[in-house]
Design an enzyme around this catalytic site. Structure first.
Site, mmCIF file in Angstrom:
data_model
loop_
_atom_site.group_PDB
_atom_site.id
_atom_site.type_symbol
_atom_site.label_atom_id
_atom_site.label_comp_id
_atom_site.label_asym_id
_atom_site.label_seq_id
_atom_site.Cartn_x
_atom_site.Cartn_y
_atom_site.Cartn_z
ATOM 1 N N THR A 144 -14.641 -4.017 14.042
ATOM 2 C CA THR A 144 -15.550 -3.985 12.904
ATOM 3 C C THR A 144 -16.972 -3.745 13.374
ATOM 4 O O THR A 144 -17.363 -4.187 14.458
ATOM 5 C CB THR A 144 -15.468 -5.311 12.111
ATOM 6 O OG1 THR A 144 -16.446 -5.286 11.080
ATOM 7 C CG2 THR A 144 -15.703 -6.533 12.982
ATOM 8 N N SER A 179 -19.681 -14.197 11.429
ATOM 9 C CA SER A 179 -18.712 -15.143 10.858
ATOM 10 C C SER A 179 -17.633 -15.399 11.901
ATOM 11 O O SER A 179 -17.515 -14.650 12.880
ATOM 12 C CB SER A 179 -18.058 -14.555 9.597
ATOM 13 O OG SER A 179 -17.153 -13.515 9.965
ATOM 14 N N TYR A 181 -14.584 -14.876 11.438
ATOM 15 C CA TYR A 181 -13.736 -13.671 11.408
ATOM 16 C C TYR A 181 -14.300 -12.606 12.342
ATOM 17 O O TYR A 181 -13.592 -12.062 13.195
ATOM 18 C CB TYR A 181 -13.633 -13.111 9.974
ATOM 19 C CG TYR A 181 -13.394 -11.620 9.988
ATOM 20 C CD1 TYR A 181 -12.176 -11.095 10.416
ATOM 21 C CD2 TYR A 181 -14.419 -10.713 9.651
ATOM 22 C CE1 TYR A 181 -11.974 -9.717 10.494
ATOM 23 C CE2 TYR A 181 -14.224 -9.350 9.730
ATOM 24 C CZ TYR A 181 -13.004 -8.858 10.156
ATOM 25 O OH TYR A 181 -12.818 -7.507 10.258
ATOM 26 N N HIS A 182 -15.605 -12.277 12.156
ATOM 27 C CA HIS A 182 -16.188 -11.217 12.989
ATOM 28 C C HIS A 182 -16.099 -11.602 14.468
ATOM 29 O O HIS A 182 -15.877 -10.751 15.329
ATOM 30 C CB HIS A 182 -17.639 -10.951 12.570
ATOM 31 C CG HIS A 182 -17.775 -10.223 11.254
ATOM 32 N ND1 HIS A 182 -18.008 -10.876 10.071
ATOM 33 C CD2 HIS A 182 -17.686 -8.906 10.937
ATOM 34 C CE1 HIS A 182 -18.088 -9.985 9.076
ATOM 35 N NE2 HIS A 182 -17.885 -8.782 9.575
ATOM 36 N N LYS A 185 -12.887 -10.659 16.161
ATOM 37 C CA LYS A 185 -12.817 -9.247 16.575
ATOM 38 C C LYS A 185 -13.495 -9.055 17.928
ATOM 39 O O LYS A 185 -13.074 -8.213 18.728
ATOM 40 C CB LYS A 185 -13.501 -8.359 15.537
ATOM 41 C CG LYS A 185 -12.833 -8.346 14.182
ATOM 42 C CD LYS A 185 -11.566 -7.513 14.227
ATOM 43 C CE LYS A 185 -11.015 -7.250 12.853
ATOM 44 N NZ LYS A 185 -9.731 -6.582 12.858
HETATM 45 P P1 NAD Z 1 -5.610 -6.447 4.427
HETATM 46 O O1 NAD Z 1 -5.723 -7.927 4.405
HETATM 47 O O2 NAD Z 1 -5.499 -5.741 3.136
HETATM 48 O O3 NAD Z 1 -4.351 -6.014 5.328
HETATM 49 C C1 NAD Z 1 -3.995 -6.675 6.503
HETATM 50 C C2 NAD Z 1 -2.485 -6.720 6.547
HETATM 51 O O4 NAD Z 1 -2.085 -7.370 7.763
HETATM 52 C C3 NAD Z 1 -1.890 -7.525 5.399
HETATM 53 O O5 NAD Z 1 -0.864 -6.780 4.770
HETATM 54 C C4 NAD Z 1 -1.349 -8.791 6.060
HETATM 55 O O6 NAD Z 1 -0.198 -9.294 5.420
HETATM 56 C C5 NAD Z 1 -1.071 -8.318 7.482
HETATM 57 N N1 NAD Z 1 -1.168 -9.379 8.499
HETATM 58 C C6 NAD Z 1 -2.193 -10.215 8.727
HETATM 59 N N2 NAD Z 1 -1.911 -11.034 9.758
HETATM 60 C C7 NAD Z 1 -0.673 -10.686 10.192
HETATM 61 C C8 NAD Z 1 0.166 -11.163 11.228
HETATM 62 N N3 NAD Z 1 -0.189 -12.180 12.008
HETATM 63 N N4 NAD Z 1 1.372 -10.573 11.408
HETATM 64 C C9 NAD Z 1 1.764 -9.547 10.616
HETATM 65 N N5 NAD Z 1 1.011 -9.065 9.607
HETATM 66 C C10 NAD Z 1 -0.196 -9.636 9.401
HETATM 67 O O7 NAD Z 1 -6.847 -5.911 5.280
HETATM 68 P P2 NAD Z 1 -7.448 -4.449 5.346
HETATM 69 O O8 NAD Z 1 -8.632 -4.404 4.469
HETATM 70 O O9 NAD Z 1 -6.370 -3.457 5.188
HETATM 71 O O10 NAD Z 1 -7.963 -4.433 6.851
HETATM 72 C C11 NAD Z 1 -7.128 -3.968 7.881
HETATM 73 C C12 NAD Z 1 -7.841 -4.081 9.212
HETATM 74 O O11 NAD Z 1 -9.033 -3.299 9.182
HETATM 75 C C13 NAD Z 1 -8.249 -5.500 9.564
HETATM 76 O O12 NAD Z 1 -8.052 -5.722 10.923
HETATM 77 C C14 NAD Z 1 -9.732 -5.518 9.240
HETATM 78 O O13 NAD Z 1 -10.406 -6.442 10.049
HETATM 79 C C15 NAD Z 1 -10.150 -4.098 9.530
HETATM 80 N N6 NAD Z 1 -11.314 -3.678 8.739
HETATM 81 C C16 NAD Z 1 -11.243 -3.678 7.377
HETATM 82 C C17 NAD Z 1 -12.367 -3.287 6.636
HETATM 83 C C18 NAD Z 1 -12.380 -3.302 5.132
HETATM 84 O O14 NAD Z 1 -13.442 -3.061 4.539
HETATM 85 N N7 NAD Z 1 -11.259 -3.555 4.466
HETATM 86 C C19 NAD Z 1 -13.518 -2.876 7.314
HETATM 87 C C20 NAD Z 1 -13.538 -2.893 8.701
HETATM 88 C C21 NAD Z 1 -12.426 -3.288 9.408
HETATM 89 N N1 USQ Z 2 -22.518 -8.908 -0.422
HETATM 90 C C1 USQ Z 2 -23.312 -9.056 -1.540
HETATM 91 N N2 USQ Z 2 -22.700 -9.362 -2.708
HETATM 92 C C2 USQ Z 2 -21.349 -9.520 -2.814
HETATM 93 C C3 USQ Z 2 -20.548 -9.357 -1.678
HETATM 94 C C4 USQ Z 2 -21.165 -9.050 -0.484
HETATM 95 O O1 USQ Z 2 -24.542 -8.911 -1.490
HETATM 96 O O2 USQ Z 2 -20.875 -9.803 -3.923
HETATM 97 C C5 USQ Z 2 -23.166 -8.569 0.864
HETATM 98 C C6 USQ Z 2 -22.843 -9.532 1.988
HETATM 99 O O3 USQ Z 2 -23.701 -10.641 1.996
HETATM 100 C C7 USQ Z 2 -22.986 -8.627 3.210
HETATM 101 C C8 USQ Z 2 -22.574 -7.260 2.698
HETATM 102 O O4 USQ Z 2 -22.645 -7.322 1.277
HETATM 103 O O5 USQ Z 2 -24.330 -8.562 3.600
HETATM 104 C C9 USQ Z 2 -21.172 -6.859 3.105
HETATM 105 O O6 USQ Z 2 -20.276 -7.858 2.666
HETATM 106 P P1 USQ Z 2 -18.746 -7.505 2.332
HETATM 107 O O7 USQ Z 2 -18.098 -8.708 1.761
HETATM 108 O O8 USQ Z 2 -18.679 -6.232 1.586
HETATM 109 O O9 USQ Z 2 -18.185 -7.156 3.781
HETATM 110 P P2 USQ Z 2 -17.979 -8.061 5.081
HETATM 111 O O10 USQ Z 2 -17.958 -9.491 4.787
HETATM 112 O O11 USQ Z 2 -18.970 -7.582 6.101
HETATM 113 O O12 USQ Z 2 -16.518 -7.665 5.509
HETATM 114 C C10 USQ Z 2 -15.906 -6.419 5.188
HETATM 115 C C11 USQ Z 2 -14.414 -6.563 5.457
HETATM 116 C C12 USQ Z 2 -14.208 -6.855 6.936
HETATM 117 C C13 USQ Z 2 -14.878 -5.795 7.772
HETATM 118 C C14 USQ Z 2 -16.341 -5.638 7.413
HETATM 119 C C15 USQ Z 2 -16.978 -4.441 8.071
HETATM 120 O O13 USQ Z 2 -13.886 -7.608 4.650
HETATM 121 O O14 USQ Z 2 -12.808 -6.894 7.202
HETATM 122 O O15 USQ Z 2 -14.757 -6.131 9.126
HETATM 123 O O16 USQ Z 2 -16.451 -5.395 5.994
HETATM 124 S S1 USQ Z 2 -18.626 -4.763 8.576
HETATM 125 O O17 USQ Z 2 -19.388 -5.240 7.425
HETATM 126 O O18 USQ Z 2 -19.151 -3.537 9.108
HETATM 127 O O19 USQ Z 2 -18.550 -5.801 9.593
#
Ligand code: NAD
Ligand code: USQ
Length: 387
Positions: A144, A179, A181-182, A185
């Site tokens: 991420t 966070s 979560y982050h 990664k």
């Molecule tokens: P998502 O939650 O929709 O999908 C993740 C999938 O992984 C789910 O179907 C879940 O059931 C499965 N999963 C989670 N833990 C597991 C485990 N231990 N074993 C098997 N399956 C498991 O998430 P997404 O939005 O599709 O994100 C996918 C990936 O991309 C993540 O790693 C996330 O961090 C990364 N990512 C997402 C975004 C975003 O904006 N959605 C941005 C940047 C990075």
């Molecule tokens: N934000 C608002 N209002 C909202 C929701 C979010 O102002 O209602 C702000 C947050 O405070 C943050 C920004 O928008 O500053 C992004 O938040 P987000 O919830 O859209 O995204 P984030 O928490 O960063 O996480 C999402 C995905 C995560 C991925 C990440 C990419 O859930 O899996 O890793 O985007 S990145 O942001 O580049 O780290």
């Protein structure tokens, strides 16, 4: 090419599995459906109605005349990981299967521990299984952009060349994640880099920005293939969530000033980036990092864009600046490099009013499925809860 898509039932994984299958790759999806379970835990659900994975792949086989394999299991289960790799012997392993919500990881101690165990242990199991069974396999790992945080200098793609006391080295770019979560990664990145250096594995860490849009050519080809649309305060991400808010007459929730700037990418480009990475693997021992986003936006700019398009659909959008539940900079420098995927041939879908309109219309069609109480941010970064 045999490609295993872990997390292939999720928001990014399902469109990727479909796209790769449509391009002729042999695809196996692995997932434990935990994401569907977290929806239940949080009292929410995808704004769009989504089919079960079984229904999805059955319909795809009927439509496309080609199958997508399914393996149901948990990456933290070491036997499952070993057996899946032994059976399928992937040439590329696309790893989406993690807990990906920053707010979910900040709910309390148990959610932080769960997130880090789920993500870090799953990836470690994978590294060992690849190392023993399929060392040539290319690990394509979703990282991420949030690993870098918001430093007051330009963000590079994974590495930075530093001059210090007359000597020079190229080192991993400093990480300042926002966070637990982050942070998971960041831990993954270190573990993968170590496995590449030590065992000669090959990996690409895709530091993806926030993904917006929900539809791809394949997911819209049949209702059973529809992708999920998250909008709630835990899993909903900035642009999609703002569209759901505007479409349902709820305020667009800008946290604090709204100057938070991030990299963004359309889901149609996510799937293509995975293909580009798979077709251009790194050499043995190489840990490669690509910043996977196509443009930078501040949260406030996005909110204004949604407001503007919403008005053209006769909606009456309202914008609310909420006290920021997160600890993050609300006004800052941000300039991140993103040339490596473009160099491989990515042709970005840049954000435009048409995409915002599609998101708004999809949200309007599904308005009755919205749980408005889940728009309210519930997780406070400042208060640790042991529980
Ligand atoms: P998502 O939650 O929709 O999908 C993740 C999938 O992984 C789910 O179907 C879940 O059931 C499965 N999963 C989670 N833990 C597991 C485990 N231990 N074993 C098997 N399956 C498991 O998430 P997404 O939005 O599709 O994100 C996918 C990936 O991309 C993540 O790693 C996330 O961090 C990364 N990512 C997402 C975004 C975003 O904006 N959605 C941005 C940047 C990075
Ligand atoms: N934000 C608002 N209002 C909202 C929701 C979010 O102002 O209602 C702000 C947050 O405070 C943050 C920004 O928008 O500053 C992004 O938040 P987000 O919830 O859209 O995204 P984030 O928490 O960063 O996480 C999402 C995905 C995560 C991925 C990440 C990419 O859930 O899996 O890793 O985007 S990145 O942001 O580049 O780290």
């Amino acid at each position: 090419m045999r490609v295993l898509v872990a997390g292939g039932d999720g928001f990014c994984g399902w469109p990727t599995a479909l796209y790769l299958s449509a391009q002729g790759y042999e695809v196996l999806v692995a997932d434990n459906f935990s994401r569907r379970g977290w929806d239940e835990e949080l009292g929410t659900e995808s704004l769009t109605r989504i089919s079960t994975l079984r229904e999805r792949v059955d319909r795809w086989r009927e439509l496309a005349g080609r199958g997508i394999g399914v393996a149901v299991g948990d990456l933290t289960d070491e036997r499952f990981v070993y057996e899946v790799l032994e059976g399928f012997r992937p040439e590329a392993f696309v790893h989406f299967a993690e807990q990906r919500s920053a707010p979910y990881s900040m709910i309390d101690r148990s959610h932080a521990v769960f997130t880090q165990v789920n993500n870090v242990v799953g990836t470690l199991n994978l590294l060992y299984a690849i190392g023993e069974l399929v060392p040539e396999c290319h690990l394509i790992k979703l990282g991420t952009m949030g690993e870098y945080g918001t430093p007051n200098i330009d963000i590079e793609e994974g590495y930075i060349t530093v001059e210090y006391k007359g000597r020079t080295d190229t080192l991993p770019y400093p990480k300042q994640p926002g966070s637990y979560y982050h942070l998971s990664k960041v831990h993954d990145s270190h573990n993968i880099m170590f496995a590449c250096r030590t065992w000669g594995l090959r990996a690409t860490d895709l530091n993806q920005g926030v993904v917006y849009n929900v539809e791809t050519e394949e997911t819209t080809s049949d209702p059973a293939l529809t992708n999920r649309y998250d909008y709630d305060g835990i899993f909903g991400t900035a642009l999609n969530r703002f569209c759901a808010q505007a479409a349902s007459g709820n305020p667009i929730t800008v946290y604090g000033e709204g100057g938070q700037t991030r990299g963004f990418i359309d889901i149609r480009d996510t799937v293509r980036c995975i293909e580009l990475a798979a077709n251009n693997p790194p050499g043995p021992g190489e840990f490669r990092v690509f910043n996977q986003f196509t443009e930078q936006w501040s949260v406030l700019e996005l909110a204004h864009l949604v407001e503007k398009v919403a008005r053209t659909l006769d909606l009456e959008p309202k914008l609310a600046h909420l006290n920021n539940p997160r600890v993050e900079k609300e006004a800052h420098y941000y300039n991140a490099a993103n040339t490596r995927l473009l160099d491989l041939g990515l042709k970005p879908h840049l954000l435009n009013e048409e995409t915002v309109e599609r998101l708004l219309l999809t949200a309007m069609e599904n308005r009755d499925r919205i749980h408005p109480e889940t728009f309210v941010p519930q997780v406070d970064w400042r208060r640790p809860h042991y529980r």
